[in-house]
Design an enzyme around this catalytic site. Sequence first.
Site, PDB file in Angstrom:
ATOM      1  N   SER A 280       0.859  -1.191   0.000  1.00  0.00           N
ATOM      2  CA  SER A 280       0.000   0.000   0.000  1.00  0.00           C
ATOM      3  C   SER A 280       0.888   1.230   0.000  1.00  0.00           C
ATOM      4  CB  SER A 280      -0.866   0.010   1.266  1.00  0.00           C
ATOM      5  OG  SER A 280      -1.564   1.222   1.392  1.00  0.00           O
TER       6      SER A 280
ATOM      7  N   TYR B 214      -2.693  -0.430  10.530  1.00  0.00           N
ATOM      8  CA  TYR B 214      -2.756  -0.844   9.119  1.00  0.00           C
ATOM      9  C   TYR B 214      -1.425  -0.520   8.426  1.00  0.00           C
ATOM     10  CZ  TYR B 214      -4.164  -1.033   4.215  1.00  0.00           C
ATOM     11  OH  TYR B 214      -4.239  -1.333   2.873  1.00  0.00           O
TER      12      TYR B 214
HETATM   13  P1  NDP Z   1     -11.352  -5.818  -0.762  1.00  0.00           P
HETATM   14  O1  NDP Z   1     -11.929  -5.739   0.604  1.00  0.00           O
HETATM   15  O2  NDP Z   1     -12.240  -5.546  -1.915  1.00  0.00           O
HETATM   16  O3  NDP Z   1     -10.638  -7.214  -0.981  1.00  0.00           O
HETATM   17  C1  NDP Z   1      -9.929  -7.840   0.056  1.00  0.00           C
HETATM   18  C2  NDP Z   1      -9.775  -9.289  -0.300  1.00  0.00           C
HETATM   19  O4  NDP Z   1      -9.036  -9.942   0.752  1.00  0.00           O
HETATM   20  C3  NDP Z   1     -11.099 -10.004  -0.448  1.00  0.00           C
HETATM   21  O5  NDP Z   1     -11.058 -10.815  -1.589  1.00  0.00           O
HETATM   22  C4  NDP Z   1     -11.179 -10.859   0.800  1.00  0.00           C
HETATM   23  O6  NDP Z   1     -11.842 -12.078   0.491  1.00  0.00           O
HETATM   24  C5  NDP Z   1      -9.717 -11.132   1.062  1.00  0.00           C
HETATM   25  N1  NDP Z   1      -9.472 -11.540   2.435  1.00  0.00           N
HETATM   26  C6  NDP Z   1      -9.689 -10.870   3.589  1.00  0.00           C
HETATM   27  N2  NDP Z   1      -9.375 -11.627   4.639  1.00  0.00           N
HETATM   28  C7  NDP Z   1      -8.946 -12.802   4.146  1.00  0.00           C
HETATM   29  C8  NDP Z   1      -8.502 -14.009   4.725  1.00  0.00           C
HETATM   30  N3  NDP Z   1      -8.409 -14.176   6.062  1.00  0.00           N
HETATM   31  N4  NDP Z   1      -8.133 -15.037   3.908  1.00  0.00           N
HETATM   32  C9  NDP Z   1      -8.215 -14.905   2.578  1.00  0.00           C
HETATM   33  N5  NDP Z   1      -8.645 -13.792   1.965  1.00  0.00           N
HETATM   34  C10 NDP Z   1      -8.998 -12.764   2.745  1.00  0.00           C
HETATM   35  O7  NDP Z   1     -10.139  -4.789  -0.749  1.00  0.00           O
HETATM   36  P2  NDP Z   1      -8.990  -4.454  -1.828  1.00  0.00           P
HETATM   37  O8  NDP Z   1      -9.213  -5.156  -3.073  1.00  0.00           O
HETATM   38  O9  NDP Z   1      -8.865  -2.998  -1.824  1.00  0.00           O
HETATM   39  O10 NDP Z   1      -7.725  -5.049  -1.075  1.00  0.00           O
HETATM   40  C11 NDP Z   1      -6.758  -5.878  -1.681  1.00  0.00           C
HETATM   41  C12 NDP Z   1      -5.383  -5.524  -1.139  1.00  0.00           C
HETATM   42  O11 NDP Z   1      -5.057  -4.207  -1.582  1.00  0.00           O
HETATM   43  C13 NDP Z   1      -5.295  -5.500   0.389  1.00  0.00           C
HETATM   44  O12 NDP Z   1      -4.078  -6.074   0.796  1.00  0.00           O
HETATM   45  C14 NDP Z   1      -5.301  -4.002   0.703  1.00  0.00           C
HETATM   46  O13 NDP Z   1      -4.670  -3.722   1.927  1.00  0.00           O
HETATM   47  C15 NDP Z   1      -4.545  -3.470  -0.496  1.00  0.00           C
HETATM   48  N6  NDP Z   1      -4.743  -2.047  -0.740  1.00  0.00           N
HETATM   49  C16 NDP Z   1      -5.975  -1.557  -1.088  1.00  0.00           C
HETATM   50  C17 NDP Z   1      -6.148  -0.204  -1.297  1.00  0.00           C
HETATM   51  C18 NDP Z   1      -7.475   0.391  -1.625  1.00  0.00           C
HETATM   52  O14 NDP Z   1      -7.613   1.620  -1.584  1.00  0.00           O
HETATM   53  N7  NDP Z   1      -8.467  -0.371  -2.013  1.00  0.00           N
HETATM   54  C19 NDP Z   1      -5.016   0.739  -1.192  1.00  0.00           C
HETATM   55  C20 NDP Z   1      -3.771   0.100  -0.851  1.00  0.00           C
HETATM   56  C21 NDP Z   1      -3.651  -1.233  -0.636  1.00  0.00           C
HETATM   57  P3  NDP Z   1     -12.799 -12.901   1.472  1.00  0.00           P
HETATM   58  O15 NDP Z   1     -13.451 -11.924   2.402  1.00  0.00           O
HETATM   59  O16 NDP Z   1     -13.762 -13.558   0.514  1.00  0.00           O
HETATM   60  O17 NDP Z   1     -11.902 -13.881   2.135  1.00  0.00           O
END
Ligand code: NDP
Length: 238
Positions: free
Chosen positions: A136, A149
Amino acid sequence: MTDSVALVTGASSGIGRAIARRLAADGMRVVAAARRVERLHELAEDSGGAIEPRALDVTDRDAVRSAVDDVVARHGRLDVLVANAGVMPLSRLDAGLVDEWDRMIDVNIRGLLHGIAAALPHFLATGSGHLVTVASIGAHAVSPTAAVYCGTKYAAWAITEGLRLEAPPGIRVTTISPGVVRSELADTISDPHAKAVMTEYRKHAIAPESVAEAVAYAVGQPPDVDVTEIIVRPVQQR
Ligand code: NDP
Protein backbone atom coordinates in the site's frame (compact mmCIF):
# COMPACT_ATOMS: atom_id res chain seq x y z
CA MET A 1 2.71 -16.05 -20.08
CA THR A 2 0.71 -18.90 -21.59
CA ASP A 3 0.98 -22.10 -19.52
CA SER A 4 2.16 -20.16 -16.48
CA VAL A 5 0.19 -20.61 -13.28
CA ALA A 6 -0.66 -17.92 -10.73
CA LEU A 7 -2.27 -18.14 -7.31
CA VAL A 8 -4.00 -14.90 -6.28
CA THR A 9 -5.15 -14.49 -2.67
CA GLY A 10 -8.04 -12.20 -1.81
CA ALA A 11 -9.47 -12.69 -5.29
CA SER A 12 -13.16 -12.50 -4.34
CA SER A 13 -13.36 -8.72 -4.71
CA GLY A 14 -11.61 -5.47 -5.55
CA ILE A 15 -7.96 -5.55 -6.54
CA GLY A 16 -7.49 -9.32 -6.25
CA ARG A 17 -10.43 -10.03 -8.53
CA ALA A 18 -9.10 -7.54 -11.09
CA ILE A 19 -5.65 -9.14 -10.91
CA ALA A 20 -7.07 -12.64 -11.39
CA ARG A 21 -9.05 -11.47 -14.43
CA ARG A 22 -6.10 -9.62 -15.91
CA LEU A 23 -3.60 -12.47 -15.52
CA ALA A 24 -6.16 -14.88 -17.00
CA ALA A 25 -6.70 -12.49 -19.92
CA ASP A 26 -2.93 -12.53 -20.44
CA GLY A 27 -3.06 -16.32 -20.85
CA MET A 28 -2.17 -17.57 -17.38
CA ARG A 29 -4.00 -20.31 -15.47
CA VAL A 30 -5.18 -18.54 -12.35
CA VAL A 31 -6.20 -20.05 -9.06
CA ALA A 32 -8.35 -17.46 -7.31
CA ALA A 33 -8.39 -17.87 -3.53
CA ALA A 34 -10.47 -16.29 -0.76
CA ARG A 35 -13.02 -17.23 1.86
CA ARG A 36 -16.18 -16.20 -0.05
CA VAL A 37 -16.17 -19.09 -2.48
CA GLU A 38 -19.51 -18.23 -4.11
CA ARG A 39 -17.85 -15.05 -5.41
CA LEU A 40 -14.95 -17.10 -6.72
CA HIS A 41 -17.30 -19.48 -8.53
CA GLU A 42 -18.88 -16.50 -10.33
CA LEU A 43 -15.42 -15.26 -11.27
CA ALA A 44 -14.46 -18.70 -12.54
CA GLU A 45 -17.64 -19.04 -14.60
CA ASP A 46 -17.10 -15.64 -16.22
CA SER A 47 -13.53 -16.60 -17.12
CA GLY A 48 -14.49 -19.52 -19.33
CA GLY A 49 -12.29 -21.92 -17.42
CA ALA A 50 -9.11 -19.85 -17.11
CA ILE A 51 -9.76 -19.12 -13.43
CA GLU A 52 -10.27 -21.80 -10.79
CA PRO A 53 -11.83 -21.08 -7.40
CA ARG A 54 -10.10 -22.11 -4.18
CA ALA A 55 -11.47 -21.64 -0.68
CA LEU A 56 -8.72 -20.23 1.48
CA ASP A 57 -8.26 -18.35 4.73
CA VAL A 58 -4.72 -16.95 4.61
CA THR A 59 -4.53 -16.81 8.40
CA ASP A 60 -4.52 -20.63 8.40
CA ARG A 61 -0.92 -21.65 7.78
CA ASP A 62 -1.71 -25.28 6.94
CA ALA A 63 -4.50 -24.27 4.57
CA VAL A 64 -2.15 -21.95 2.68
CA ARG A 65 0.44 -24.70 2.39
CA SER A 66 -2.21 -27.14 1.10
CA ALA A 67 -3.49 -24.60 -1.41
CA VAL A 68 0.00 -24.02 -2.81
CA ASP A 69 0.86 -27.72 -2.80
CA ASP A 70 -2.43 -28.51 -4.58
CA VAL A 71 -1.69 -25.96 -7.30
CA VAL A 72 1.73 -27.54 -7.88
CA ALA A 73 0.31 -31.09 -7.75
CA ARG A 74 -2.50 -30.32 -10.20
CA HIS A 75 -0.69 -28.02 -12.61
CA GLY A 76 2.89 -29.14 -12.15
CA ARG A 77 4.03 -25.62 -11.41
CA LEU A 78 3.47 -22.36 -9.58
CA ASP A 79 4.95 -19.38 -11.38
CA VAL A 80 3.41 -16.45 -9.52
CA LEU A 81 2.00 -15.97 -6.05
CA VAL A 82 0.08 -12.72 -5.68
CA ALA A 83 -0.21 -12.09 -1.93
CA ASN A 84 -3.08 -9.65 -2.07
CA ALA A 85 -5.51 -10.61 0.71
CA GLY A 86 -5.85 -7.79 3.21
CA VAL A 87 -8.14 -6.05 5.67
CA MET A 88 -8.23 -2.45 6.85
CA PRO A 89 -10.41 -1.86 9.92
CA LEU A 90 -8.95 1.58 10.66
CA SER A 91 -9.21 3.35 14.00
CA ARG A 92 -7.18 5.59 16.27
CA LEU A 93 -5.00 3.72 18.74
CA ASP A 94 -6.91 5.28 21.66
CA ALA A 95 -10.08 3.53 20.42
CA GLY A 96 -8.40 0.36 21.71
CA LEU A 97 -9.84 -1.99 19.11
CA VAL A 98 -7.22 -4.62 19.84
CA ASP A 99 -9.10 -7.46 18.14
CA GLU A 100 -9.09 -5.46 14.91
CA TRP A 101 -5.35 -4.79 15.26
CA ASP A 102 -4.85 -8.53 15.63
CA ARG A 103 -6.95 -9.23 12.55
CA MET A 104 -4.82 -6.86 10.45
CA ILE A 105 -1.64 -8.50 11.74
CA ASP A 106 -3.05 -11.96 11.06
CA VAL A 107 -4.23 -11.29 7.51
CA ASN A 108 -1.84 -8.60 6.24
CA ILE A 109 1.40 -9.90 7.79
CA ARG A 110 0.90 -13.54 8.76
CA GLY A 111 -1.10 -14.19 5.60
CA LEU A 112 1.83 -12.95 3.51
CA LEU A 113 4.32 -14.99 5.54
CA HIS A 114 2.19 -18.11 5.17
CA GLY A 115 2.24 -17.58 1.42
CA ILE A 116 6.01 -17.18 1.35
CA ALA A 117 6.52 -20.22 3.58
CA ALA A 118 4.36 -22.31 1.26
CA ALA A 119 5.57 -21.05 -2.12
CA LEU A 120 9.28 -20.50 -1.53
CA PRO A 121 10.23 -24.20 -1.35
CA HIS A 122 8.63 -24.71 -4.78
CA PHE A 123 10.34 -21.63 -6.18
CA LEU A 124 13.70 -22.82 -4.80
CA ALA A 125 13.18 -26.34 -6.14
CA THR A 126 12.54 -25.09 -9.67
CA GLY A 127 14.87 -22.09 -9.50
CA SER A 128 12.11 -19.74 -10.60
CA GLY A 129 9.00 -18.05 -9.31
CA HIS A 130 7.59 -14.61 -8.65
CA LEU A 131 6.13 -13.23 -5.42
CA VAL A 132 3.95 -10.17 -5.92
CA THR A 133 2.93 -8.53 -2.66
CA VAL A 134 0.11 -6.03 -2.66
CA ALA A 135 1.26 -3.59 0.03
CA SER A 136 0.00 0.00 0.00
CA ILE A 137 0.92 3.63 -0.13
CA GLY A 138 0.49 3.02 3.61
CA ALA A 139 3.84 1.19 3.44
CA HIS A 140 5.47 4.58 2.84
CA ALA A 141 3.58 7.04 5.03
CA VAL A 142 1.49 6.84 8.19
CA SER A 143 -1.68 8.79 8.84
CA PRO A 144 -3.95 9.13 11.89
CA THR A 145 -6.34 6.14 12.27
CA ALA A 146 -4.00 4.03 10.12
CA ALA A 147 -1.16 3.32 12.57
CA VAL A 148 -1.70 -0.42 12.75
CA TYR A 149 -2.76 -0.84 9.12
CA CYS A 150 0.32 1.08 7.98
CA GLY A 151 2.42 -0.96 10.41
CA THR A 152 1.26 -4.12 8.68
CA LYS A 153 1.97 -2.64 5.27
CA TYR A 154 5.45 -1.41 6.28
CA ALA A 155 6.01 -4.97 7.46
CA ALA A 156 4.74 -6.42 4.19
CA TRP A 157 7.07 -4.08 2.30
CA ALA A 158 10.06 -5.05 4.48
CA ILE A 159 9.39 -8.79 4.30
CA THR A 160 9.04 -8.63 0.53
CA GLU A 161 12.23 -6.59 0.16
CA GLY A 162 14.01 -9.05 2.45
CA LEU A 163 12.99 -11.91 0.20
CA ARG A 164 14.24 -10.02 -2.83
CA LEU A 165 17.65 -9.61 -1.20
CA GLU A 166 17.85 -13.23 -0.10
CA ALA A 167 16.37 -14.99 -3.12
CA PRO A 168 18.64 -16.61 -5.67
CA PRO A 169 18.58 -15.33 -9.24
CA GLY A 170 15.54 -16.72 -11.01
CA ILE A 171 13.17 -15.80 -8.21
CA ARG A 172 11.55 -12.42 -8.73
CA VAL A 173 9.93 -10.24 -6.11
CA THR A 174 7.63 -7.27 -6.61
CA THR A 175 5.78 -4.97 -4.25
CA ILE A 176 2.74 -3.23 -5.66
CA SER A 177 1.74 -0.23 -3.55
CA PRO A 178 -1.67 1.14 -4.46
CA GLY A 179 -3.12 4.44 -3.36
CA VAL A 180 -6.88 4.72 -2.99
CA VAL A 181 -8.64 2.12 -5.13
CA ARG A 182 -12.36 1.35 -5.50
CA SER A 183 -13.02 -1.86 -3.57
CA GLU A 184 -14.73 -3.23 -0.47
CA LEU A 185 -11.71 -2.52 1.75
CA ALA A 186 -13.24 0.33 3.76
CA ASP A 187 -16.26 -1.86 4.58
CA THR A 188 -14.18 -3.50 7.33
CA ILE A 189 -13.98 -0.22 9.29
CA SER A 190 -16.17 -0.35 12.39
CA ASP A 191 -14.93 2.82 14.10
CA PRO A 192 -17.29 5.74 13.22
CA HIS A 193 -14.53 8.39 13.33
CA ALA A 194 -12.24 6.42 10.99
CA LYS A 195 -15.19 5.68 8.70
CA ALA A 196 -15.93 9.41 8.36
CA VAL A 197 -12.27 10.20 7.64
CA MET A 198 -12.16 7.48 5.00
CA THR A 199 -15.30 8.65 3.21
CA GLU A 200 -13.51 11.92 2.42
CA TYR A 201 -10.14 10.27 1.76
CA ARG A 202 -11.55 7.73 -0.68
CA LYS A 203 -13.41 10.25 -2.87
CA HIS A 204 -10.90 10.06 -5.70
CA ALA A 205 -10.41 6.30 -5.80
CA ILE A 206 -9.17 4.72 -9.03
CA ALA A 207 -10.27 1.46 -10.65
CA PRO A 208 -8.76 -1.83 -9.42
CA GLU A 209 -7.91 -2.62 -13.04
CA SER A 210 -5.16 0.03 -12.87
CA VAL A 211 -3.47 -1.97 -10.13
CA ALA A 212 -3.98 -5.20 -12.08
CA GLU A 213 -2.25 -3.53 -15.02
CA ALA A 214 0.79 -2.86 -12.81
CA VAL A 215 0.87 -6.49 -11.69
CA ALA A 216 0.61 -7.70 -15.29
CA TYR A 217 3.49 -5.40 -16.25
CA ALA A 218 5.74 -6.76 -13.49
CA VAL A 219 4.84 -10.38 -14.22
CA GLY A 220 5.24 -9.95 -17.97
CA GLN A 221 8.84 -8.77 -17.89
CA PRO A 222 11.65 -11.02 -19.16
CA PRO A 223 12.99 -13.45 -16.52
CA ASP A 224 16.10 -11.34 -15.84
CA VAL A 225 14.08 -8.20 -15.02
CA ASP A 226 12.81 -7.60 -11.51
CA VAL A 227 10.23 -4.84 -11.19
CA THR A 228 10.87 -4.20 -7.54
CA GLU A 229 8.05 -1.81 -6.73
CA ILE A 230 5.27 0.08 -8.42
CA ILE A 231 3.21 2.78 -6.72
CA VAL A 232 -0.15 3.36 -8.40
CA ARG A 233 -2.35 6.10 -7.02
CA PRO A 234 -4.98 8.62 -8.02
CA VAL A 235 -3.50 11.80 -9.51
CA GLN A 236 -5.37 13.73 -6.84
CA GLN A 237 -3.94 11.70 -3.94
CA ARG A 238 -1.21 13.74 -2.22
P1 NDP B 1 -11.35 -5.82 -0.76
O1 NDP B 1 -11.93 -5.74 0.60
O2 NDP B 1 -12.24 -5.55 -1.92
O3 NDP B 1 -10.64 -7.21 -0.98
C1 NDP B 1 -9.93 -7.84 0.06
C2 NDP B 1 -9.77 -9.29 -0.30
O4 NDP B 1 -9.04 -9.94 0.75
C3 NDP B 1 -11.10 -10.00 -0.45
O5 NDP B 1 -11.06 -10.81 -1.59
C4 NDP B 1 -11.18 -10.86 0.80
O6 NDP B 1 -11.84 -12.08 0.49
C5 NDP B 1 -9.72 -11.13 1.06
N1 NDP B 1 -9.47 -11.54 2.43
C6 NDP B 1 -9.69 -10.87 3.59
N2 NDP B 1 -9.37 -11.63 4.64
C7 NDP B 1 -8.95 -12.80 4.15
C8 NDP B 1 -8.50 -14.01 4.73
N3 NDP B 1 -8.41 -14.18 6.06
N4 NDP B 1 -8.13 -15.04 3.91
C9 NDP B 1 -8.22 -14.90 2.58
N5 NDP B 1 -8.64 -13.79 1.97
C10 NDP B 1 -9.00 -12.76 2.75
O7 NDP B 1 -10.14 -4.79 -0.75
P2 NDP B 1 -8.99 -4.45 -1.83
O8 NDP B 1 -9.21 -5.16 -3.07
O9 NDP B 1 -8.86 -3.00 -1.82
O10 NDP B 1 -7.73 -5.05 -1.07
C11 NDP B 1 -6.76 -5.88 -1.68
C12 NDP B 1 -5.38 -5.52 -1.14
O11 NDP B 1 -5.06 -4.21 -1.58
C13 NDP B 1 -5.30 -5.50 0.39
O12 NDP B 1 -4.08 -6.07 0.80
C14 NDP B 1 -5.30 -4.00 0.70
O13 NDP B 1 -4.67 -3.72 1.93
C15 NDP B 1 -4.54 -3.47 -0.50
N6 NDP B 1 -4.74 -2.05 -0.74
C16 NDP B 1 -5.97 -1.56 -1.09
C17 NDP B 1 -6.15 -0.20 -1.30
C18 NDP B 1 -7.47 0.39 -1.63
O14 NDP B 1 -7.61 1.62 -1.58
N7 NDP B 1 -8.47 -0.37 -2.01
C19 NDP B 1 -5.02 0.74 -1.19
C20 NDP B 1 -3.77 0.10 -0.85
C21 NDP B 1 -3.65 -1.23 -0.64
P3 NDP B 1 -12.80 -12.90 1.47
O15 NDP B 1 -13.45 -11.92 2.40
O16 NDP B 1 -13.76 -13.56 0.51
O17 NDP B 1 -11.90 -13.88 2.13
